[in-house]
Write a protein that holds these residues in place. Structure first.
Motif, mmCIF file in Angstrom:
data_model
loop_
_atom_site.group_PDB
_atom_site.id
_atom_site.type_symbol
_atom_site.label_atom_id
_atom_site.label_comp_id
_atom_site.label_asym_id
_atom_site.label_seq_id
_atom_site.Cartn_x
_atom_site.Cartn_y
_atom_site.Cartn_z
ATOM 1 N N LEU A 121 87.983 57.794 -30.057
ATOM 2 C CA LEU A 121 88.841 58.641 -29.228
ATOM 3 C C LEU A 121 89.150 59.923 -30.000
ATOM 4 O O LEU A 121 89.772 59.869 -31.068
ATOM 5 N N LYS A 122 88.705 61.034 -29.457
ATOM 6 C CA LYS A 122 89.058 62.321 -30.043
ATOM 7 C C LYS A 122 90.285 62.843 -29.321
ATOM 8 O O LYS A 122 90.310 62.937 -28.090
ATOM 9 N N ILE A 123 91.324 63.185 -30.076
ATOM 10 C CA ILE A 123 92.572 63.684 -29.516
ATOM 11 C C ILE A 123 92.747 65.129 -29.979
ATOM 12 O O ILE A 123 92.705 65.419 -31.180
ATOM 13 N N THR A 124 92.939 66.023 -29.018
ATOM 14 C CA THR A 124 92.994 67.455 -29.307
ATOM 15 C C THR A 124 94.268 68.056 -28.732
ATOM 16 O O THR A 124 94.681 67.725 -27.611
ATOM 17 N N ASN A 125 94.886 68.942 -29.502
ATOM 18 C CA ASN A 125 96.033 69.722 -29.042
ATOM 19 C C ASN A 125 95.502 70.925 -28.257
ATOM 20 O O ASN A 125 94.881 71.823 -28.827
ATOM 21 N N LEU A 126 95.740 70.956 -26.949
ATOM 22 C CA LEU A 126 95.184 72.018 -26.115
ATOM 23 C C LEU A 126 95.817 73.374 -26.394
ATOM 24 O O LEU A 126 95.267 74.406 -26.006
ATOM 25 N N ASN A 127 96.962 73.383 -27.056
ATOM 26 C CA ASN A 127 97.586 74.664 -27.430
ATOM 27 C C ASN A 127 97.079 75.198 -28.759
ATOM 28 O O ASN A 127 97.348 76.336 -29.116
ATOM 29 N N ASN A 128 96.362 74.357 -29.489
ATOM 30 C CA ASN A 128 95.748 74.764 -30.750
ATOM 31 C C ASN A 128 94.568 73.828 -30.997
ATOM 32 O O ASN A 128 94.737 72.734 -31.521
ATOM 33 N N LEU A 129 93.389 74.251 -30.583
ATOM 34 C CA LEU A 129 92.227 73.373 -30.593
ATOM 35 C C LEU A 129 91.827 72.921 -31.993
ATOM 36 O O LEU A 129 91.081 71.955 -32.150
ATOM 37 N N ALA A 130 92.344 73.601 -33.007
ATOM 38 C CA ALA A 130 92.050 73.177 -34.385
ATOM 39 C C ALA A 130 92.795 71.896 -34.743
ATOM 40 O O ALA A 130 92.432 71.211 -35.695
ATOM 41 N N LEU A 133 92.134 65.001 -34.071
ATOM 42 C CA LEU A 133 91.780 63.871 -34.929
ATOM 43 C C LEU A 133 90.928 62.904 -34.127
ATOM 44 O O LEU A 133 90.863 62.969 -32.893
ATOM 45 N N ILE A 134 90.270 62.009 -34.848
ATOM 46 C CA ILE A 134 89.403 61.025 -34.211
ATOM 47 C C ILE A 134 89.898 59.633 -34.558
ATOM 48 O O ILE A 134 89.985 59.264 -35.730
ATOM 49 N N GLY A 135 90.268 58.881 -33.540
ATOM 50 C CA GLY A 135 90.621 57.484 -33.712
ATOM 51 C C GLY A 135 89.403 56.605 -33.479
ATOM 52 O O GLY A 135 88.517 56.950 -32.693
ATOM 53 N N SER A 180 79.270 55.488 -40.058
ATOM 54 C CA SER A 180 80.446 56.068 -40.691
ATOM 55 C C SER A 180 81.671 55.719 -39.871
ATOM 56 O O SER A 180 81.578 55.234 -38.737
ATOM 57 N N SER A 181 82.845 55.995 -40.415
ATOM 58 C CA SER A 181 84.090 55.705 -39.691
ATOM 59 C C SER A 181 84.219 56.557 -38.440
ATOM 60 O O SER A 181 85.009 56.239 -37.551
ATOM 61 N N GLU A 182 83.435 57.644 -38.333
ATOM 62 C CA GLU A 182 83.444 58.482 -37.147
ATOM 63 C C GLU A 182 82.312 58.134 -36.187
ATOM 64 O O GLU A 182 82.125 58.797 -35.165
ATOM 65 N N GLY A 183 81.537 57.093 -36.537
ATOM 66 C CA GLY A 183 80.522 56.606 -35.611
ATOM 67 C C GLY A 183 79.118 57.130 -35.823
ATOM 68 O O GLY A 183 78.211 56.797 -35.054
#
Length: 227
Positions: A121-130, A133-135, A180-183
């Protein structure tokens, strides 16, 4: 001769740039990875994690699901703090109230056959795309055996490992993948006999070892720590 910064100078810099040393995401997800297991008779099993808004303001987030590995015939769906979504929903917005804490789970759904899988699951802040994190959600549903060996006897040795590992009682697996832990797939081995698998090329970290049957269907997923 260059001047050595004084304690006063360092303090002033810390006041002017408070996030230089302490910057962090405005939200977090714990644990990473999230792990779960279930009996084969269970049709729906959640793997649970908690998302937290670390700020005093509302966060406009988005989650995106990516299937890294999943047994054929199984499905997943996402439960966020507000709703449980249908399996075909791969992404959705998520507004978190100030300091809100809530579940962000992946449910594993079987169709009469045991499930194993890794979901990202990638979670992104739409007000700051930087700010993203990836769960990782890791699930094994017991089928009772892999070949002739009970699941509980199938394990990696040594773990943590430095240069190599064996799969104890994993002779029935036709292939082995190391993710890897990110798949991302890092290594793949054919499991033609009992032998050590060389992982010297991998940097230290957490990896997932997937045991596959002759059809390349995941039958068991194990966590490996590389030193």
């Amino acid at each position: 001769m260059p001047q050595i910064p004084t304690i006063r100078t360092i303090v002033c810099l810390a006041v002017l740039f408070p996030f230089a040393a302490t910057a962090q995401l405005p939200f977090n997800l714990q644990p990473i990875p999230a792990t779960g297991a279930g009996e084969v008779e269970e049709n729906e099993v959640p793997v649970t994690a908690t998302i937290t808004n670390l700020t005093n303001a509302m966060l406009n987030l988005k989650w995106e699901r990516r299937v890294i590995s999943l047994t054929q015939g199984c499905a997943t769906n996402i439960n966020d703090p507000y709703l449980g979504w249908a399996p075909f929903v791969d992404t959705h917005s998520l507004n978190l109230m100030p300091n809100q804490v809530g579940p962000l789970n992946v449910n594993f759904l079987n169709n009469g056959a045991p499930c194993s899988g890794i979901i990202q699951l990638k979670i992104t802040n739409l007000n700051n795309l930087a700010d993203s994190l990836i769960g990782v959600y890791l699930f094994n549903q017991s089928s009772g055996v892999l070949g002739a060996q009970p699941d509980a006897q199938i394990k990696l040795f040594p773990n943590p490992a430095r240069s190599y590992f064996w799969v104890e009682h994993g002779e029935a697996a036709a292939g082995i993948r190391v993710l890897s832990s990110e798949g991302r797939e890092m290594l793949r081995f054919e499991n033609q006999d009992v032998k050590p698998f060389n992982i010297e090329s991998l940097p230290a970290g957490i990896y997932f070892v997937i045991l596959e049957d002759k059809n390349r269907t995941p039958s068991r997923i194990l966590e490996l720590r590389k030193q």
